[in-house]
Design an enzyme around this catalytic site. Structure first.
Site, PDB file in Angstrom:
ATOM      1  N   ASP A   1       7.010  -3.682 -16.545  1.00 44.34           N
ATOM      2  CA  ASP A   1       5.372  -3.362 -16.160  1.00 44.34           C
ATOM      3  C   ASP A   1       4.877  -1.893 -16.494  1.00 44.34           C
ATOM      4  O   ASP A   1       4.361  -1.124 -15.485  1.00 44.34           O
ATOM      5  CB  ASP A   1       5.453  -3.725 -14.537  1.00 44.34           C
ATOM      6  CG  ASP A   1       3.589  -3.965 -14.201  1.00 44.34           C
ATOM      7  OD1 ASP A   1       2.955  -4.436 -15.186  1.00 44.34           O
ATOM      8  OD2 ASP A   1       3.413  -3.565 -12.894  1.00 44.34           O
TER       9      ASP A   1
ATOM     10  N   LYS B   1       5.538   4.016   0.389  1.00 41.64           N
ATOM     11  CA  LYS B   1       5.300   2.680   0.205  1.00 41.64           C
ATOM     12  C   LYS B   1       5.427   1.474   0.980  1.00 41.64           C
ATOM     13  O   LYS B   1       6.661   1.504   1.565  1.00 41.64           O
ATOM     14  CB  LYS B   1       5.745   2.101  -1.394  1.00 41.64           C
ATOM     15  CG  LYS B   1       5.321   0.606  -1.898  1.00 41.64           C
ATOM     16  CD  LYS B   1       6.106   0.322  -2.932  1.00 41.64           C
ATOM     17  CE  LYS B   1       5.731   0.916  -4.303  1.00 41.64           C
ATOM     18  NZ  LYS B   1       6.599   0.234  -5.472  1.00 41.64           N
TER      19      LYS B   1
ATOM     20  N   SER C   1       0.671  -1.237  -0.050  1.00 42.55           N
ATOM     21  CA  SER C   1       0.030  -0.046   0.008  1.00 42.55           C
ATOM     22  C   SER C   1       0.798   1.301   0.076  1.00 42.55           C
ATOM     23  O   SER C   1       1.832   1.396   0.179  1.00 42.55           O
ATOM     24  CB  SER C   1      -0.814  -0.074   1.346  1.00 42.55           C
ATOM     25  OG  SER C   1      -1.733  -1.094   1.371  1.00 42.55           O
TER      26      SER C   1
END
Length: 788
Positions: free
Chosen positions: A594, A499, A483
């Protein structure tokens, strides 16, 4: 029970109100002609969240009409209504409706009345008017016979704060131009919409303008930018927010349960270097803009807010001035010199006197004078001191700040004993603190010694991270690796994103990758890692904060304001430059692995920054490929991922091509819906590009408002990027030159896998496997054009 005891109990009940509201007798849900609201009553919204009543700020004796949050009256700000007409005798005050207007009356005398929207005609429904407090906190006067007809609303006169759903700018229904206003002792200001800029506003302080832009997530633009509506929080059921306007500064405040206080989620100006009023009254910006401090003789007005990084509440005197304390006409107040200033404070008043002594005397003779300067003529400051900033280098300015007379110490025996006692206590406390810090330092040093990090990263303690994030109370989002929380760095005003990695085994690998990868790179289009934290099994990363969130929230959401073609084109260029830096300019080639809209963050100017390097692969320059397991997100994966082929930086190029199509179209490429006769959008797009019909690919919400040449180039680039063979795709450096129009492009071929997919669709045997499980034999070997 005796009369004296009864009187005592009543007195205690009155005092228990804290001065905010005087002994509420009852509440009501509507005000109609002949049935007003008494001064000690409240009007409650249907959902029970808001209440309207006569409240008083602080410990004052005057009461004003306002709205507050009913279930948190002790902490709730008051949203004032009307012209802030003050009343004292609450039992003799009432709020009444007569004809189609709202009146405040004291002993039968009208003190204030509402205006009427539209042409001012009386109610047409025949039932008269009624005042109701809506669930949004908006007080409205409406026609009882036609409740949809609003005659007047408090949201059109918001004072110095705005609740979600409230509007700034032109209200087309009423013709009212709504603005926020601030009125102080000797200052005034306003906040208005700047229709010439997207989400723009003008903040005016005593005739001096400063211009800014609201974040995209905070407001919704309407009526071609002539008005802005404050958005409701994403988690509106659990969050409370409002826009607060102070002198020279505006903030979006959010209630934090963890700190039991209001936290600034966004402010303008964003730091004391760029804003004269950021540090509030009697607050000074330290040299280099490192933070705010109170001048000598003053302390933070609300220490809890200062600890949370919200300084606009400013500082208050430690001791009162002699004229304030006992009404003396002869003053023995002292002055403390404040030098090394970057210019003089805001709003100096010239005083026509001849000497320095006369200037000092002129300030002493005015109880409301708080400081003076005799550098270039006599200048006085009344009531407040704003825009105090320490300078790094000369030339310096200096002023004399007025202090209470009791701050001058009597150097007697008692004072010496007090000093010795304080010094001794501080020495003992310092020794204990030093031992605690030494133990913690050795523990953290041992925990972090196994990481070798390049660059200027900061190692934070877990306690610092907890304080910065308000005990992880403001979650920004959540991904596969953990999160992300919003925070403010301790001892500064810097907003960060923290983070919190999850999963010990995977988190350890993720942590090493991100720290070693991101810690050594710096680029405008790459999110910056500021530091990290290691605490037992906890691994946390501290990044710069991106106020406009991730790209997916802007291109896929119907709720967000529409991104123009120009902004989308600049975002595409920025992503390309960030990837080119990773692939071609770093010491080692870095493959992100990604690339998708969720991993593209946008700052307040919508400059894109690539984030989330947990998937990244570092390749030495002597290598051109790496065999890896599948990583990334389905829908953005290049064919080589699926077939276990060597992965190169061209895998990022493929993902970038898919993202380009999504930026152009405003829709997910993997959406299962019909695009003409096709179900996969990139297939449809590749065909349209070859047929020269690119406008049909543009987000329909833009209604064709785009530079067609740029659109055509961007569509061609996207098609070249998603070619089946990695050798047929351009490098990111070539992509930049193509997008900028530096090189010419040939028409890209339709990838063979798309052609096979089209044949499957035509034969009616289309399935998801026909795309995801295609074989290498289906791929063509058409080479990349030599013109690149």
């Amino acid at each position: 029970m005796g009369p004296s005891l009864v009187f005592l109990l009543v007195l205690l009940l009155l005092l228990a109100g804290g001065g905010a509201f005087l002994a509420t007798a009852a509440s009501t849900d509507t005000i109609v002609p002949g049935k007003g609201m008494a001064g000690n009553q409240t009007l409650v919204s249907k959902n029970g969240r808001f209440e309207l009543g006569f409240f008083t700020p602080g410990s004052g004796i005057h009461y004003f009409l306002g709205v507050r949050l009913r279930n948190m009256a002790e902490y709730s700000p008051t949203f004032w209504i009307g012209d802030r007409v003050g009343v004292i005798d609450l039992p003799g005050v009432s709020l009444e409706v007569f004809a189609d207007k709202l009146y405040i009356k004291e002993e039968g005398v009208s003190l204030w009345w509402s205006s009427v929207a539209g042409n001012g005609s009386s109610s047409s429904g025949g039932g008269g008017a009624a005042a109701v407090l809506l669930d949004t906190g908006d007080l409205v006067v409406r026609d009882q016979g036609n409740t949809s007809r609003v005659l007047w609303r408090s949201f059109d006169y918001p004072g110095d704060s705005l609740l979600p759903g409230g509007r700034l700018g032109l209200d087309a229904a009423t013709g009212t131009n709504v603005s926020l206003t601030f009125k102080g002792f000797s200052h005034n200001g306003s906040l208005q919409v700047d229709a010439s800029r997207r989400n723009g506003f003008v903040l005016t302080t005593d005739g001096i303008d400063s211009r800014g832009v609201f974040p995209h997530w905070m407001v919704t633009s309407e009526d071609n930018g002539s008005s802005l509506v404050l958005n409701h929080p994403d988690d509106a059921t659990n969050s409370t927010e409002f826009l607060q306007f102070n002198l020279g500064l505006i903030s979006l405040m959010r209630w934090s349960d963890s700190t039991a206080g209001w936290v600034a989620r966004w402010t303008f100006p964003s730091d004391c270097k760029s804003g004269a009023f950021f540090c509030g009254d009697f607050g000074t910006c330290t040299a280099g803009g490192g933070g705010c401090e109170c001048v000598d003789g003053f302390t933070p007005s609300y220490p809890d807010e200062w600890r949370l990084g919200y300084f606009v509440t400013g500082c208050s005197r430690s001791l009162p001035l002699s004229c304030e304390a006992n009404g003396q006409t002869e003053h023995d107040d002292s002055f403390a010199i404040l030098d090394r200033l970057k210019g003089l404070p805001y709003n100096a008043q010239d005083e026509p006197v001849a000497t320095d002594e006369d200037c000092r005397a002129a300030c002493l003779n005015k109880c409301y004078c708080v400081a003076y300067s005799d550098e270039s003529g006599c200048k006085l400051w009344y009531h407040n001191l704003y825009n105090l900033s320490s300078a790094d280098n000369p030339p310096y300015s200096k002023i004399y700040v007025r202090l209470g007379s009791k701050l001058k110490s009597n150097r007697g025996l008692a004072t010496r004993w007090i000093v010795l006692l304080v010094v001794g206590s501080l020495a003992v406390a310092s020794a204990m603190l030093a031992l605690v810090l030494l133990c913690r330092y050795r523990r953290d040093l041992f925990a972090s010694s196994k990481f070798e990090v390049e660059g200027s990263l900061i190692v934070y303690s877990y306690a610092q991270i907890r304080r910065a994030t308000g005990n992880f109370s403001d979650k920004l989002g959540e991904g596969g690796f953990g999160s992300v929380f919003r925070g403010i760095l301790p001892g500064s005003t810097t907003v960060v994103a923290v983070k919190n990695l999850k999963g010990v085994g995977q988190a350890e690998k993720q942590f090493r990758t991100e720290v070693q990868t991101v810690g050594m790179i710096r680029h405008t289009n790459l999110v910056r890692l500021l530091g990290f934290c290691i605490n037992g099994n906890r691994r946390l990363l501290v990044y710069e904060y991106m106020s406009n969130g991730s790209l997916d929230a802007h291109i896929f959401s119907e709720k967000s304001s529409l991104l123009s073609w120009h902004v989308r084109y600049q975002i595409a260029l920025g992503i390309a430059r960030g990837l080119a830096y990773l692939h071609e300019e770093c010491e080692d080639c870095i493959i992100h692995c990604d690339i998708k809209p969720e991993n593209i963050l946008l700052d307040e100017e919508f400059c894109p920054k690539i984030c989330d390097f947990g998937m990244a692969k570092l390749l030495g320059r002597e290598f051109n490929s790496a065999l890896t397991t599948v990583r990334g997100t389905m829908g953005y994966l290049a064919p080589e991922w699926i077939y276990g082929q060597p992965i190169t930086k061209k895998a990022d190029v493929y993902s970038f091509g898919i993202v380009l199509f999504e930026i152009i179209s405003g829709r997910r490429s993997t959406e299962r819906m019909k695009f003409g006769s096709h179900r996969y959008f990139p297939t449809y797009a590749a065909i349209q590009v070859n047929e020269g019909d690119v406008l049909c690919l543009l987000d329909s919400r833009l209604e064709g408002n785009a530079n067609v040449k740029e659109l055509d180039i961007t569509c061609r680039v996207a098609c070249w990027c998603i070619q089946d063979e990695d050798n047929d795709r351009p490098s990111m450096g070539q992509v930049i030159r193509m997008l900028e129009g530096v090189v010419n492009m040939e028409m890209p071929p339709i990838p063979a896998s798309f052609q096979n997919l089209m044949e499957s669709e035509d034969s009616g045997i289309y399935s998801e496997e026909s795309w995801n499980l295609r074989t290498r034999d289906q791929l063509t070997s058409s080479r990349f054009p030599s013109s690149f």
